[in-house]
Design an enzyme around this catalytic site. Structure first.
Site, PDB file in Angstrom:
ATOM      1  N   HIS A  77      56.565  46.401 -38.955  1.00  0.00           N
ATOM      2  CA  HIS A  77      57.749  46.941 -39.808  1.00  0.00           C
ATOM      3  C   HIS A  77      57.064  48.342 -40.741  1.00  0.00           C
ATOM      4  O   HIS A  77      58.329  48.248 -40.598  1.00  0.00           O
ATOM      5  CB  HIS A  77      57.909  45.956 -41.003  1.00  0.00           C
ATOM      6  CG  HIS A  77      58.370  44.619 -41.032  1.00  0.00           C
ATOM      7  ND1 HIS A  77      58.827  43.642 -41.340  1.00  0.00           N
ATOM      8  CD2 HIS A  77      58.756  44.428 -38.893  1.00  0.00           C
ATOM      9  CE1 HIS A  77      59.519  42.480 -40.177  1.00  0.00           C
ATOM     10  NE2 HIS A  77      59.153  42.590 -39.424  1.00  0.00           N
ATOM     11  N   ASP A  78      56.571  48.546 -40.563  1.00  0.00           N
ATOM     12  CA  ASP A  78      55.300  49.436 -42.179  1.00  0.00           C
ATOM     13  C   ASP A  78      56.328  50.485 -40.985  1.00  0.00           C
ATOM     14  O   ASP A  78      56.353  51.869 -41.295  1.00  0.00           O
ATOM     15  CB  ASP A  78      54.111  49.624 -42.089  1.00  0.00           C
ATOM     16  CG  ASP A  78      53.445  50.308 -43.091  1.00  0.00           C
ATOM     17  OD1 ASP A  78      54.704  50.787 -43.501  1.00  0.00           O
ATOM     18  OD2 ASP A  78      52.594  51.241 -42.845  1.00  0.00           O
ATOM     19  N   VAL A  98      59.912  51.358 -40.994  1.00  0.00           N
ATOM     20  CA  VAL A  98      60.672  51.321 -42.049  1.00  0.00           C
ATOM     21  C   VAL A  98      60.258  52.031 -42.473  1.00  0.00           C
ATOM     22  O   VAL A  98      60.658  51.687 -44.157  1.00  0.00           O
ATOM     23  CB  VAL A  98      61.767  50.368 -41.816  1.00  0.00           C
ATOM     24  CG1 VAL A  98      62.643  50.102 -41.524  1.00  0.00           C
ATOM     25  CG2 VAL A  98      60.730  48.984 -42.089  1.00  0.00           C
ATOM     26  N   PRO A 150      64.234  46.143 -34.930  1.00  0.00           N
ATOM     27  CA  PRO A 150      65.769  45.293 -33.295  1.00  0.00           C
ATOM     28  C   PRO A 150      65.486  44.189 -34.055  1.00  0.00           C
ATOM     29  O   PRO A 150      64.553  43.127 -34.249  1.00  0.00           O
ATOM     30  CB  PRO A 150      64.587  45.521 -32.480  1.00  0.00           C
ATOM     31  CG  PRO A 150      63.007  46.391 -32.632  1.00  0.00           C
ATOM     32  CD  PRO A 150      63.031  46.364 -34.358  1.00  0.00           C
ATOM     33  N   HIS A 187      53.845  39.450 -29.508  1.00  0.00           N
ATOM     34  CA  HIS A 187      53.918  37.954 -29.991  1.00  0.00           C
ATOM     35  C   HIS A 187      53.076  36.877 -28.997  1.00  0.00           C
ATOM     36  O   HIS A 187      53.289  35.627 -28.758  1.00  0.00           O
ATOM     37  CB  HIS A 187      55.268  37.671 -29.133  1.00  0.00           C
ATOM     38  CG  HIS A 187      55.843  38.256 -30.359  1.00  0.00           C
ATOM     39  ND1 HIS A 187      57.190  39.245 -29.203  1.00  0.00           N
ATOM     40  CD2 HIS A 187      56.187  38.996 -31.718  1.00  0.00           C
ATOM     41  CE1 HIS A 187      58.083  38.891 -30.672  1.00  0.00           C
ATOM     42  NE2 HIS A 187      57.238  39.820 -32.302  1.00  0.00           N
ATOM     43  N   THR A 188      51.640  37.360 -28.684  1.00  0.00           N
ATOM     44  CA  THR A 188      50.625  36.067 -28.610  1.00  0.00           C
ATOM     45  C   THR A 188      50.061  35.703 -29.933  1.00  0.00           C
ATOM     46  O   THR A 188      49.565  34.704 -29.378  1.00  0.00           O
ATOM     47  CB  THR A 188      49.695  37.085 -27.669  1.00  0.00           C
ATOM     48  OG1 THR A 188      48.405  36.519 -27.662  1.00  0.00           O
ATOM     49  CG2 THR A 188      48.906  38.066 -28.142  1.00  0.00           C
ATOM     50  N   ASP A 205      53.795  31.731 -28.422  1.00  0.00           N
ATOM     51  CA  ASP A 205      53.846  31.170 -27.247  1.00  0.00           C
ATOM     52  C   ASP A 205      52.524  29.776 -27.098  1.00  0.00           C
ATOM     53  O   ASP A 205      52.516  29.317 -28.184  1.00  0.00           O
ATOM     54  CB  ASP A 205      52.414  32.451 -26.178  1.00  0.00           C
ATOM     55  CG  ASP A 205      50.902  32.960 -26.736  1.00  0.00           C
ATOM     56  OD1 ASP A 205      50.740  31.707 -27.866  1.00  0.00           O
ATOM     57  OD2 ASP A 205      50.549  33.666 -26.123  1.00  0.00           O
ATOM     58  N   THR A 237      49.698  29.394 -27.074  1.00  0.00           N
ATOM     59  CA  THR A 237      48.507  29.420 -28.181  1.00  0.00           C
ATOM     60  C   THR A 237      48.806  30.375 -28.479  1.00  0.00           C
ATOM     61  O   THR A 237      48.186  31.758 -28.813  1.00  0.00           O
ATOM     62  CB  THR A 237      47.335  30.521 -27.374  1.00  0.00           C
ATOM     63  OG1 THR A 237      47.797  30.785 -26.128  1.00  0.00           O
ATOM     64  CG2 THR A 237      46.884  29.293 -25.695  1.00  0.00           C
TER      65      THR A 237
END
Ligand code: HEM
Ligand SMILES: *[C@@H]1O[C@H](CO)[C@@H](O)[C@H](O)[C@H]1NC(C)=O
Ligand SMILES: *[C@@H]1O[C@H](CO)[C@@H](O)[C@H](O)[C@H]1NC(C)=O
Ligand SMILES: *[C@@H]1O[C@H](CO)[C@@H](O)[C@H](O)[C@H]1NC(C)=O
Length: 260
Positions: free
Chosen positions: A67-68, A71, A102, A132-133, A177, A179
C-alpha cells in the site's frame, strides 16, 4: 525505557540527521547504518515482539508495504535487504488509497495496467502476488468469486460459501492459501487447481499457456526462483516514488503526522 518511546527517539534522531545531511536524502540499504546504527536492531526486535503477540501482523506489515509503495501511506518495515530511508507521506488519504490500489475484482489486463502505471511489469505482478502465500481476506473481497466465477474448483467454492454466505458475514475471514502462516509455494500450486481465493489471484493462471501461466507454473515448483524474484521485485516496488529527506518523514505514530 518503553519500547515505543525508544522507537520514537530513534526516529527523531534519524529525521534530524537527514535534515542536517542532504547527501543522505537517497535510498540506500545502509541508510540507518550511517545515521543511526541502532535503528535496525530496534525495529527488528519490535517487529519480532509484535509478530509474537499477533501472528497476523507479519501479513499486515507486508501488505502495508505494498500500500505504502502504491499510494504513499505510512510504514517502514523491512526484511530482505531493502533500500532504507523511504519516508511516510505527510498527507495520506483514504480516497487516494482506494483509487490507486488494484481491487480484487480486477481482470488480468486491468492488473497489468495498474502495475505498469507504477513501473512494474508482468513478472513483478505474478511474483509480488505471491505475497498472498500468507494472510487472510474478508468475505467481501471474495464473495463474487465464489458465487459467480466459473474458473474456480467446485468443492473449493462450496466450502467457502459456508464461511461467506451470499448475504451477511462480510468480515468473515478465509486464508489466501491453505497454509496462511507459511511462506511457501502453496499459493501458486492452488492457482493450478483453480483454488485461488481472490478473482485477481486466479487471473494470473487460466491454463491457456500464457506467459503469466508459465510464471505461475515455475514458482509453483521452484521456491528458490520465487524467493529470488520476489526479493528483486520487492526492492523495485520499494523504490517507487519514494519520499526522501525533507519531502517526507518517518512517523512515530503511523496514524499521525509527526509534530516536530
Ligand atoms: C495484484 C494485486 C493485488 C490485489 C488485487 C490484492 C488484493 C488484496 C485483498 C483484497 C486482500 C484481502 C484484504 C481483506 O479482505 O481484508 C489482500 C490481502 C493481502 N495482500 Fe494483497 N493484493 C494484491 C497484491 C499484493 C502485493 C503486491 C502484496 C505485497 C507484496 C500483497 C500483500 C497482501 C497480504 C500480505 C495480504 C494479507 C493481509 C492480512 O492477512 O491481513 N498483496 N490483498
Ligand atoms: C500529498 O502531497 C503530495 C506532495 O506534496 C501531493 O502531490 C499530493 O497530491 C498530496 N496528496 C493528497 C491526497 O493530498
Ligand atoms: C477487463 O475488464 C475491462 C473493464 O471492465 C474490460 O473492458 C475488458 O474487456 C476486460 N478484459 C478481459 C480480457 O476480459
Ligand atoms: C453475481 O452476479 C449477479 C449477476 O450479475 C449479481 O447480481 C450478483 O450481485 C453477483 N454476486 C453475487 C455474490 O451473487
Amino acid at each position: 525505557m518503553d519500547s515505543r518511546i525508544q522507537f520514537c527517539l530513534v526516529i527523531f534522531m534519524v529525521t534530524l540527521a537527514t535534515i542536517l545531511s542532504p547527501t543522505l536524502a537517497k535510498l540506500t540499504p545502509n541508510y540507518y547504518d550511517r545515521v543511526c546504527p541502532k535503528a535496525l536492531p530496534i525495529i527488528k526486535s519490535l517487529v519480532k515482539q509484535a509478530i509474537y503477540r499477533e501472528p497476523r501482523i507479519g501479513a499486515s506489515l507486508l501488505r502495508l508495504h505494498f500500500h505504502d509503495c502504491f499510494v504513499n501511506l505510512g510504514g517502514n518495515q523491512y526484511w530482505y535487504k531493502v533500500l532504507l530511508g523511504r519516508r511516510d507521506a505527510r498527507n495520506a488519504s483514504w480516497a487516494a488509497a482506494n483509487a490507486n490500489l488494484p481491487p480484487p475484482f480486477f481482470n488480468f489486463s486491468q492488473l497489468i495496467t495498474s502495475f505498469q502505471s507504477h513501473g512494474l511489469n508482468l513478472k513483478d505482478l505474478v511474483v509480488l502476488s505471491g505475497a498472498h502465500t500468507i494472510g487472510f481476506a474478508k468475505c467481501s473481497s471474495f464473495r463474487d468469486r465464489i458465487f459467480n466465477d466459473t474458473n474456480i474448483d467446485n468443492n473449493f467454492a462450496a466450502n467457502l460459501r459456508k464461511t461467506c454466505p451470499r448475504i451477511g458475514g462480510d468480515t468473515n475471514l478465509a486464508p489466501l492459501d491453505s497454509t496462511p502462516t507459511k511462506v511457501d509455494t502453496t499459493y501458486y500450486k492452488s492457482l493450478l487447481y483453480k483454488k485461488g481465493l481472490l478473482h485477481s489471484d486466479q487471473e494470473l493462471y487460466k491454463g491457456d499457456g500464457s506467459q503469466s501461466d508459465r510464471l505461475v507454473q515455475l514458482y509453483s515448483k521452484n521456491p528458490y526462483a520465487f524467493a529470488k524474484d520476489f526479493g528483486v521485485s520487492m526492492i523495485k516496488m520499494g523504490n517507487l516514488k519514494p519520499l526522501t529527506g525533507r519531502k517526507g518523514e518517518i512517523r512515530c505514530n503511523c496514524r499521525k503526522v509527526n509534530n516536530y
